[in-house]
Design a protein around this motif. Structure first.
Motif, PDB file in Angstrom:
ATOM      1  N   ASN A   1       0.823  -1.212   0.000  1.00 42.88           N
ATOM      2  CA  ASN A   1       0.000   0.000   0.000  1.00 42.88           C
ATOM      3  C   ASN A   1       0.861   1.268   0.000  1.00 42.88           C
ATOM      4  N   LYS A   2       2.107   1.144   0.390  1.00 42.66           N
ATOM      5  CA  LYS A   2       2.987   2.312   0.417  1.00 42.66           C
ATOM      6  C   LYS A   2       3.549   2.634  -0.965  1.00 42.66           C
ATOM      7  N   ASN A   3       3.790   1.618  -1.770  1.00 41.22           N
ATOM      8  CA  ASN A   3       4.429   1.879  -3.070  1.00 41.22           C
ATOM      9  C   ASN A   3       3.513   1.617  -4.257  1.00 41.22           C
ATOM     10  N   VAL A   4       2.243   1.295  -3.996  1.00 41.17           N
ATOM     11  CA  VAL A   4       1.343   0.878  -5.072  1.00 41.17           C
ATOM     12  C   VAL A   4       1.192   1.938  -6.159  1.00 41.17           C
ATOM     13  N   ILE A   5       1.056   3.195  -5.776  1.00 44.72           N
ATOM     14  CA  ILE A   5       0.877   4.251  -6.784  1.00 44.72           C
ATOM     15  C   ILE A   5       2.134   4.397  -7.637  1.00 44.72           C
ATOM     16  N   GLU A   6       3.284   4.410  -6.974  1.00 49.18           N
ATOM     17  CA  GLU A   6       4.557   4.552  -7.699  1.00 49.18           C
ATOM     18  C   GLU A   6       4.774   3.402  -8.678  1.00 49.18           C
ATOM     19  N   ILE A   7       4.581   2.181  -8.210  1.00 47.37           N
ATOM     20  CA  ILE A   7       4.865   1.018  -9.053  1.00 47.37           C
ATOM     21  C   ILE A   7       3.875   0.902 -10.210  1.00 47.37           C
ATOM     22  N   LEU A   8       2.573   1.061  -9.917  1.00 48.46           N
ATOM     23  CA  LEU A   8       1.587   0.923 -10.986  1.00 48.46           C
ATOM     24  C   LEU A   8       1.667   2.070 -11.986  1.00 48.46           C
ATOM     25  N   THR A   9       2.017   3.263 -11.521  1.00 49.41           N
ATOM     26  CA  THR A   9       2.198   4.395 -12.444  1.00 49.41           C
ATOM     27  C   THR A   9       3.355   4.122 -13.400  1.00 49.41           C
ATOM     28  N   GLU A  10       4.459   3.666 -12.844  1.00 53.45           N
ATOM     29  CA  GLU A  10       5.624   3.349 -13.676  1.00 53.45           C
ATOM     30  C   GLU A  10       5.306   2.203 -14.637  1.00 53.45           C
ATOM     31  N   TYR A  11       4.624   1.183 -14.124  1.00 58.32           N
ATOM     32  CA  TYR A  11       4.284   0.039 -14.969  1.00 58.32           C
ATOM     33  C   TYR A  11       3.338   0.467 -16.100  1.00 58.32           C
ATOM     34  N   GLY A  12       2.375   1.312 -15.765  1.00 57.67           N
ATOM     35  CA  GLY A  12       1.428   1.778 -16.762  1.00 57.67           C
ATOM     36  C   GLY A  12       2.079   2.605 -17.846  1.00 57.67           C
ATOM     37  N   ASN A  13       3.087   3.377 -17.473  1.00 54.78           N
ATOM     38  CA  ASN A  13       3.801   4.197 -18.460  1.00 54.78           C
ATOM     39  C   ASN A  13       4.582   3.330 -19.452  1.00 54.78           C
ATOM     40  N   LYS A  14       4.992   2.161 -19.007  1.00 53.49           N
ATOM     41  CA  LYS A  14       5.793   1.272 -19.854  1.00 53.49           C
ATOM     42  C   LYS A  14       4.939   0.225 -20.577  1.00 53.49           C
ATOM     43  N   ASN A  15       3.735   0.037 -20.103  1.00 55.99           N
ATOM     44  CA  ASN A  15       2.852  -0.986 -20.673  1.00 55.99           C
ATOM     45  C   ASN A  15       1.513  -0.331 -21.006  1.00 55.99           C
ATOM     46  N   LYS A  16       1.340   0.028 -22.253  1.00 52.11           N
ATOM     47  CA  LYS A  16       0.200   0.836 -22.673  1.00 52.11           C
ATOM     48  C   LYS A  16      -1.021   0.017 -23.112  1.00 52.11           C
ATOM     49  N   GLU A  17      -0.940  -1.292 -23.060  1.00 60.87           N
ATOM     50  CA  GLU A  17      -2.022  -2.122 -23.583  1.00 60.87           C
ATOM     51  C   GLU A  17      -3.341  -1.853 -22.852  1.00 60.87           C
ATOM     52  N   ARG A  18      -4.448  -2.002 -23.611  1.00 63.02           N
ATOM     53  CA  ARG A  18      -5.774  -1.731 -23.025  1.00 63.02           C
ATOM     54  C   ARG A  18      -6.815  -2.794 -23.372  1.00 63.02           C
ATOM     55  N   PHE A  19      -6.450  -3.782 -24.189  1.00 59.66           N
ATOM     56  CA  PHE A  19      -7.440  -4.752 -24.631  1.00 59.66           C
ATOM     57  C   PHE A  19      -6.997  -6.165 -24.247  1.00 59.66           C
ATOM     58  N   VAL A  20      -7.906  -6.876 -23.593  1.00 59.50           N
ATOM     59  CA  VAL A  20      -7.605  -8.193 -23.030  1.00 59.50           C
ATOM     60  C   VAL A  20      -8.670  -9.188 -23.473  1.00 59.50           C
ATOM     61  N   LYS A  21      -8.257 -10.421 -23.698  1.00 69.35           N
ATOM     62  CA  LYS A  21      -9.196 -11.490 -24.037  1.00 69.35           C
ATOM     63  C   LYS A  21      -9.184 -12.555 -22.949  1.00 69.35           C
ATOM     64  N   LEU A  22     -10.372 -12.921 -22.465  1.00 67.56           N
ATOM     65  CA  LEU A  22     -10.537 -14.009 -21.505  1.00 67.56           C
ATOM     66  C   LEU A  22     -11.151 -15.193 -22.240  1.00 67.56           C
ATOM     67  N   SER A  23     -10.426 -16.290 -22.291  1.00 65.08           N
ATOM     68  CA  SER A  23     -10.906 -17.487 -22.971  1.00 65.08           C
ATOM     69  C   SER A  23     -11.416 -18.488 -21.943  1.00 65.08           C
ATOM     70  N   THR A  24     -12.623 -18.998 -22.162  1.00 62.71           N
ATOM     71  CA  THR A  24     -13.232 -19.972 -21.269  1.00 62.71           C
ATOM     72  C   THR A  24     -13.796 -21.127 -22.089  1.00 62.71           C
ATOM     73  N   ASP A  25     -14.274 -22.156 -21.406  1.00 63.23           N
ATOM     74  CA  ASP A  25     -14.917 -23.269 -22.104  1.00 63.23           C
ATOM     75  C   ASP A  25     -16.213 -22.842 -22.786  1.00 63.23           C
ATOM     76  N   PHE A  26     -16.735 -21.688 -22.427  1.00 61.80           N
ATOM     77  CA  PHE A  26     -17.984 -21.189 -23.000  1.00 61.80           C
ATOM     78  C   PHE A  26     -17.749 -20.241 -24.167  1.00 61.80           C
ATOM     79  N   GLY A  27     -16.479 -19.876 -24.383  1.00 63.74           N
ATOM     80  CA  GLY A  27     -16.162 -18.934 -25.443  1.00 63.74           C
ATOM     81  C   GLY A  27     -15.220 -17.847 -24.943  1.00 63.74           C
ATOM     82  N   GLU A  28     -15.093 -16.783 -25.707  1.00 68.28           N
ATOM     83  CA  GLU A  28     -14.148 -15.706 -25.400  1.00 68.28           C
ATOM     84  C   GLU A  28     -14.866 -14.404 -25.066  1.00 68.28           C
ATOM     85  N   ILE A  29     -14.284 -13.687 -24.120  1.00 67.61           N
ATOM     86  CA  ILE A  29     -14.777 -12.371 -23.714  1.00 67.61           C
ATOM     87  C   ILE A  29     -13.659 -11.367 -23.932  1.00 67.61           C
TER      88      ILE A  29
END
Length: 229
Positions: free
Chosen positions: A52-80
């Motif tokens: 909880n002390k470093n969460v903002i710093e780490i996620l901000t830095e990670y977000g700046n380096k990883n710009k992806e925004r689209f994710v696929k969830l694959s299940t036995d029922f299909g994909e979301i």
């Protein structure tokens, strides 16, 4: 394993369960943790655990380096397919890291509340617990926005209600709203982080599976998460 989990839940009186005793639509809380025996940690890939002390710093830095925004969830029922919002940068970065660290691949849709939500991001798999320990123990500061509401197909994060006045999110457990009218009683209570852009028919199929008294599907609905772009 499941019998042990259910016994634990009953004895703990659902203190931090996914649903309180009033109504299945009251809130979306995190699943209680199950004590697991020690296991050998994964080979280090990420060296700094999130707190909880470093969460903002780490996620901000990670977000700046990883710009992806689209994710696929694959299940036995299909994909979301899910679009994550830039308006919630900490939550976007966190969700992307969960995908890239293959955490979600060890989880399932463990709660199916009929006509309300399907909730995922947890399981009783030992491998999931190992990855979670490597990521860290933390919650995410809320990024609740007035314009991001609980419409049909929204993706939002679960949270603990007790002793959480700042409405900090679980970093692991998320849900998809399958109520055609939306779940607007949750607006302002949970951070909406994205929306389903393809596969709501799959989410609705999952919402129809047979469940036990705790809303846990009688047959596990596991997922595989991948980055689209």
């Amino acid at each position: 394993m499941r019998l042990f989990f259910l016994t634990f839940v009953i004895l703990s009186c659902w203190i931090t369960s996914c649903q309180d005793n009033k109504s299945p639509k009251q809130n979306i809380q995190t699943k209680p943790e199950v004590q697991k025996k020690e296991v050998t940690p994964l080979k280090p890939k990420y060296t700094k655990r999130i707190t909880n002390k470093n969460v903002i710093e780490i996620l901000t830095e990670y977000g700046n380096k990883n710009k992806e925004r689209f994710v696929k969830l694959s299940t036995d029922f299909g994909e979301i397919e899910i679009e994550l919002y830039n308006e919630t940068p900490l939550h976007r970065a966190n969700f992307i890291q969960l995908v890239k660290r293959k955490f979600l691949n060890e989880t399932c849709f463990y709660r199916v509340a009929k006509g309300f939500v399907i909730q995922g991001g947890n399981s009783d798999r030992m491998e999931m617990a190992k990855i979670k320990r490597r990521i860290g123990q933390f919650t995410i500061p809320h990024e609740i926005k007035k314009k991001l509401k609980h419409h049909y197909g929204c993706v939002a994060m679960a949270r603990v209600y007790k002793n959480n006045p700042n409405k900090r999110s679980s970093p692991f457990e998320f849900y998809i709203d399958v109520d055609p009218k939306g779940s607007h009683h949750l607006d302002g209570e949970h951070t909406v982080i994205g929306r389903v852009i393809k596969g709501m028919d799959v989410a609705k199929k999952i919402n129809l599976v047979e469940v036990d008294f705790s809303e846990w599907p009688r047959k596990d609905v596991y997922m595989k998460a991948t980055i689209i772009k």
